[in-house]
Design a protein around this motif. Structure first.
Motif, PDB file in Angstrom:
ATOM      1  N   VAL B  94       0.996  -1.487  -0.368  1.00  0.00           N
ATOM      2  CA  VAL B  94       0.285   0.086  -0.002  1.00  0.00           C
ATOM      3  C   VAL B  94       0.694   1.469  -0.016  1.00  0.00           C
ATOM      4  O   VAL B  94       1.094   2.656  -0.647  1.00  0.00           O
ATOM      5  N   CYS B  98       0.462   4.061  -3.372  1.00  0.00           N
ATOM      6  CA  CYS B  98       0.941   5.620  -2.686  1.00  0.00           C
ATOM      7  C   CYS B  98       1.771   6.794  -2.511  1.00  0.00           C
ATOM      8  O   CYS B  98       2.324   7.524  -3.266  1.00  0.00           O
ATOM      9  N   TRP B 136      -5.952   8.624  14.543  1.00  0.00           N
ATOM     10  CA  TRP B 136      -6.065   7.634  14.056  1.00  0.00           C
ATOM     11  C   TRP B 136      -7.164   6.896  14.290  1.00  0.00           C
ATOM     12  O   TRP B 136      -8.291   6.009  13.762  1.00  0.00           O
ATOM     13  N   ILE B 169      -3.581   0.533   7.907  1.00  0.00           N
ATOM     14  CA  ILE B 169      -3.725   1.950   7.157  1.00  0.00           C
ATOM     15  C   ILE B 169      -2.943   2.788   8.226  1.00  0.00           C
ATOM     16  O   ILE B 169      -2.566   3.059   7.410  1.00  0.00           O
ATOM     17  N   THR B 172       0.801   2.115   6.937  1.00  0.00           N
ATOM     18  CA  THR B 172       1.176   2.921   6.181  1.00  0.00           C
ATOM     19  C   THR B 172       1.389   4.514   6.300  1.00  0.00           C
ATOM     20  O   THR B 172       2.655   4.802   5.611  1.00  0.00           O
ATOM     21  N   GLN B 173       0.195   5.147   7.411  1.00  0.00           N
ATOM     22  CA  GLN B 173       0.472   6.478   6.883  1.00  0.00           C
ATOM     23  C   GLN B 173       1.906   6.844   7.691  1.00  0.00           C
ATOM     24  O   GLN B 173       2.506   7.748   7.794  1.00  0.00           O
TER      25      GLN B 173
END
Lengths: 368, 300
Positions: B94, B98, B136, B169, B172-173
Motif C-alpha cells: 500500500v 501511494c 487514527w 492503514i 502505512t501512514q
C-alpha cells in the motif's frame, strides 16, 4: 540499413514563441532529399528550436512544416519516424548496447533473426559490433555517441537529426567522428540535419549551411558561398576569419571610397539604399608588404604595425594594428616576406578582393 | 576523403584528477576515533542488550532450545508470526502504491509545490507516533469521523478499529515517508531527456515511461520497500493501539512475554526469530538491488 531515399523538409513562415519571447521568427527553410544541412549559429539563435520543431519535441506557433511532402503539424514525435542524436547521448543506462539499438526495432514489431541482423549491421556501420554486450557506462563518450548514432539509424528513418552530437568530445575525436558521420551520410542517402555552433565543423560536414542569428536565418548556402559571398556582416564574421573596416564612405562612380585613419580605400561596387557600408576582408585575400614597397596598380594600402606573427607551416598568420586601431588578420603563403612583431607594414588588397556589406552593430555583440 | 583515418584513442578519466599529494593524502591518523562516541552508544545500547537477549533465549530458564520449541509448537505463535509478515507485506504494497505517484509528482512540479510536498512528507516525522496513532483511533473508531461520514451518506458503517485493515492503514501512514524519500531521491536523478529520446525512437509516452523510467526508478523502490517491510515487522505502538485480539502482531507477544510474564527466554526467542527472518529476507532481496548499469567499472 538499406539506402533509403531521404525525406525533404519544407518549412514556411515558421515562428516559435514562448510567452513574450520569440525563439524563431518567421523562417523559411527548404531541405532537399538526401541533403546534409547544417543549422549553424551562436547559442540562442534558434537553430535547436528549429531542430526540436522538426523532431516534434515542440509545436510550431505559426507557419507550416512538411516532412516528405506531408504536413506534420500536431503529429507527436513517436509517430514521425525520425532518428535523433542528442549531445548528451541519451543511451538507456539499464540496457546493453545491443538492447539500446534493438529498442526502436522492438517498438516497430521487428523480432528474432531479422532484428538481430539489423542491430549487427547498424553496429558494424559505426564500428561498435564488439561492444553489443556492454552497458553504456562502460563506454567512452565517443563510443556512446556512435551507439546513439546506430540506434537512431537502425530503423532506416528517412531523416536524421543531430543536435551538437560532438559537442562534449575532444577535438581529435571530434574530427575523426566528423569524417565517420560524413561517410555514413554518403552510404545511406538519408537526409541529415545537423545543429552546431562550430563553423569549422559545419564547413567539413555540410552540403549546405543555414546561418541562424537572433531567431532568424541570415543566409543559406554552401560553405563556399557563405565564405566568399556573405549576405550579411554577421555571416561574414561567423564563418572563417575576417577583418572588418569601418570609415566615412562616399560613392565614386560605380564604386565606393572609404576613408580609414586618413587613408583612402577604393572598393568595387555600391550598396543599394541608405545603409552604411563596411568592408569585409578575408585573411588570404590580403597581402602584407613593406611600407610603400611592391605596389600593384589600383591596390589599396593601409599602414600598420605587426602585433602578432604565427608560423603555421603552410604559411604565416599575422595580426596588424592599423592606424585607426582596427586589428587586421592576414594569412601569407609560404615564401612571402617574413615579418616580426613590432615591424611596420602595409596591408594590401585589390578593390575586387573584398566584400561590401551593410553595417550591423549586432554582428559584433552576438559574437562576443 | 579517400584515406581512412584510424580512431583516435580517447582518454577515459577513471579517477579523480591529479591533486597535490598533500591534499590527496590528508587523512590524519586516528580519524577513526571520530566515530567512537557513536560506536560506544551502539555497543552499550544495542549490541550488549541484543547479546543478552540471544543468550537468554538459549539459557532461560534452562539451557537448550526449549524456548524455540515452545515458539514453533504453539499454533497461536505461528499464526501471529505469519500475520506479522502478511501485514508487513500489505503495508509495503500500500505504501508503494501511494508513494510512487507521490514521489513522481515531486519531481515534475514547480519549486514551491515541491517544497509543500516535501513538507507534507516530513511533518509526520515531527509528531510523536503515539499522537499520530491516537488521531487514527479518532478517525477509524466505530463512531469516528469515517463512519460518521458514511452514515451521513446513508451507507452502512465499516469496522476499521481493531481490525487488520485498520492496522495496515495506520502503519502505512506512519511508514509512508520511508517509502517516498528513497524513491524520490532516485527519481530526481533520472534524466528525463531519456524519455524524449525514447519517444523519438517511436515509443508512445506511456511505453517510454514503463520501459525507461520505471526500470531506472527501481533501486529507490527496492530500498524503500525493504526499509518499510523491516520496520513493519517490528512495529509495536500502532498495531497495539489500532489492533484488536485478532490482529495481534509479534511485537505485542514479545511485550506480553517480557513485561507481563517476565519470561525473558521466550521473549528473546521471538526476537531472534524475527531477526533471523529479516536477515534471510535481506539476503534474498540483495541481488535484486544490485544494478548492473550502476557499476562504475569502465573499460577503454
Amino acid at each position: 540499413m538499406t539506402a533509403s531515399a531521404g525525406a525533404a523538409i519544407e518549412i514556411r513562415k515558421a515562428s516559435k514563441r514562448y510567452g513574450a519571447f520569440t525563439a524563431l521568427n518567421d523562417i523559411d527553410l527548404h531541405i532537399r532529399p538526401g541533403e546534409f544541412m547544417t543549422l549553424l549559429g551562436p547559442s540562442g539563435s534558434g537553430k535547436t528550436t528549429t531542430l526540436n520543431l522538426i523532431a516534434g519535441f515542440t509545436d510550431i506557433s505559426s507557419g507550416t512544416l512538411e516532412i516528405g511532402g506531408r504536413s506534420v503539424t500536431g503529429l507527436p514525435s513517436h509517430k514521425r519516424n525520425i532518428g535523433v542524436v542528442f549531445q548528451h547521448y541519451a543511451l538507456f543506462p539499464h540496457m546493453t548496447v545491443g538492447k539500446n539499438v534493438a529498442y526502436p526495432l522492438t517498438l516497430r514489431g521487428i523480432k528474432g533473426d531479422d532484428r538481430e541482423k539489423r542491430v549487427k549491421r547498424a553496429l558494424d556501420m559505426v564500428k561498435m559490433a564488439d561492444f553489443a554486450h556492454r552497458y553504456p557506462n562502460e563506454l567512452s563518450g565517443g563510443q556512446q555517441q556512435r551507439v546513439a548514432l546506430a540506434r537512431a539509424l537502425v530503423f532506416d528513418p528517412p531523416l536524421l537529426l543531430m543536435d551538437e552530437p560532438l559537442g562534449a568530445l575532444d577535438k581529435k575525436l571530434r574530427e575523426w567522428l566528423q569524417l565517420e558521420i560524413k561517410r555514413i551520410h554518403r552510404e545511406l542517402g538519408t537526409t541529415f540535419v545537423y545543429v552546431t555552433h562550430d563553423q569549422e565543423e559545419a564547413l567539413v560536414l555540410s552540403d549546405r549551411i543555414a546561418v541562424f542569428n537572433g531567431g532568424r536565418i541570415e543566409q543559406i548556402g554552401t560553405g563556399r558561398e557563405l565564405y566568399d559571398h556573405p549576405a550579411t556582416l554577421f555571416v561574414g564574421r561567423f564563418i572563417g576569419d575576417s577583418t572588418v573596416l569601418r570609415g566615412k564612405s562616399e560613392a565614386a562612380g560605380d564604386g565606393t571610397v572609404m576613408t580609414i585613419g586618413g587613408q583612402r580605400i577604393f572598393a568595387q561596387g555600391r550598396l543599394p539604399g541608405e545603409a552604411r557600408p563596411v568592408i569585409l576582408l578575408r585573411p588570404e585575400r590580403v597581402g602584407l608588404k613593406r611600407p610603400g614597397a611592391d605596389a600593384l596598380t589600383g591596390e589599396n594600402r593601409l599602414s600598420g604595425t605587426v602585433t602578432e606573427a604565427i608560423y603555421l607551416g603552410s604559411g604565416s598568420k599575422y595580426e596588424v594594428r592599423l592606424a585607426d586601431g582596427t586589428i587586421a588578420v592576414v594569412r601569407s603563403p609560404l615564401g612571402a616576406t617574413d615579418f616580426a612583431i613590432g615591424d611596420t607594414a602595409d596591408i594590401a588588397f585589390l578593390p575586387t578582393d573584398l566584400t561590401l556589406l551593410p553595417d550591423d552593430a549586432s554582428a559584433d555583440v552576438t559574437l562576443t | 576523403m579517400n584515406h581512412h583515418p584510424t580512431e583516435p584513442q580517447e582518454t577515459i578519466v577513471t579517477d579523480m584528477p591529479d591533486r597535490p599529494a598533500l591534499l590527496k593524502r590528508w587523512r590524519p591518523r586516528g580519524a577513526v576515533w571520530l566515530a567512537a562516541p557513536a560506536v560506544l552508544v551502539l555497543l552499550l545500547a544495542l549490541a550488549y542488550p541484543l547479546a543478552i537477549v540471544v543468550v537468554r533465549s538459549f539459557t532461560d530458564p534452562a539451557p537448550g532450545l526449549d524456548n524455540y520449541v515452545w515458539f514453533f509448537q504453539s499454533a497461536v505463535n505461528r499464526t501471529v508470526l505469519q500475520r506479522t509478515f502478511v501485514v508487513a507485506a500489505w503495508v509495503t504494497l500500500v505504501s508503494l502504491i501511494c508513494a510512487y505517484p507521490y514521489a513522481y509528482a515531486m519531481t515534475i512540479v514547480g519549486r514551491n509545490l515541491r517544497l509543500a510536498l516535501i513538507l507534507c512528507v516530513l511533518v509526520p516525522f515531527w509528531l510523536s507516533g503515539v499522537v499520530r496513532t491516537l488521531a487514527w483511533v479518532i478517525l477509524l473508531q466505530d463512531s469516528g469521523v469515517i463512519n460518521s461520514f458514511l452514515r451521513g451518506l446513508g451507507l452502512p458503517p465499516v469496522k476499521l478499529i481493531r481490525t487488520l485493515p485498520g492496522v495496515v492503514i495506520g502503519m502505512t501512514q506512519v511508514l509512508l515517508p520511508f517509502m517516498i524519500l528513497p524513491i524520490y531521491s532516485v527519481m530526481k536523478g533520472i534524466d528525463t531527456r531519456l524519455l524524449q529520446a525514447a519517444r523519438s525512437l517511436g515509443a508512445k509516452p506511456w511505453r517510454a515511461f514503463l520501459q525507461i523510467y520505471v526500470p531506472l526508478s527501481l533501486p529507490g523502490v527496492y530500498a524503500g520497500a525493504i526499509i518499510v517491510f523491516i520496520l513493519s515487522l517490528g512495529f509495536y505502538i500502532t498495531p497495539a493501539l489500532l489492533g484488536g485480539p485478532r490482529s495481534i502482531l509479534l511485537s505485542s507477544l514479545v511485550q506480553n512475554q517480557v513485561l507481563s510474564l517476565l519470561n525473558w527466554g521466550r521473549g528473546g526467542a521471538m526476537g531472534v526469530v524475527l531477526l533471523v527472518a529479516t536477515f534471510v529476507l535481506l539476503a534474498i532481496a540483495a541481488p535484486l538491488m544490485r544494478q548492473k548499469h550502476s557499476s562504475t567499472r569502465r573499460e577503454a
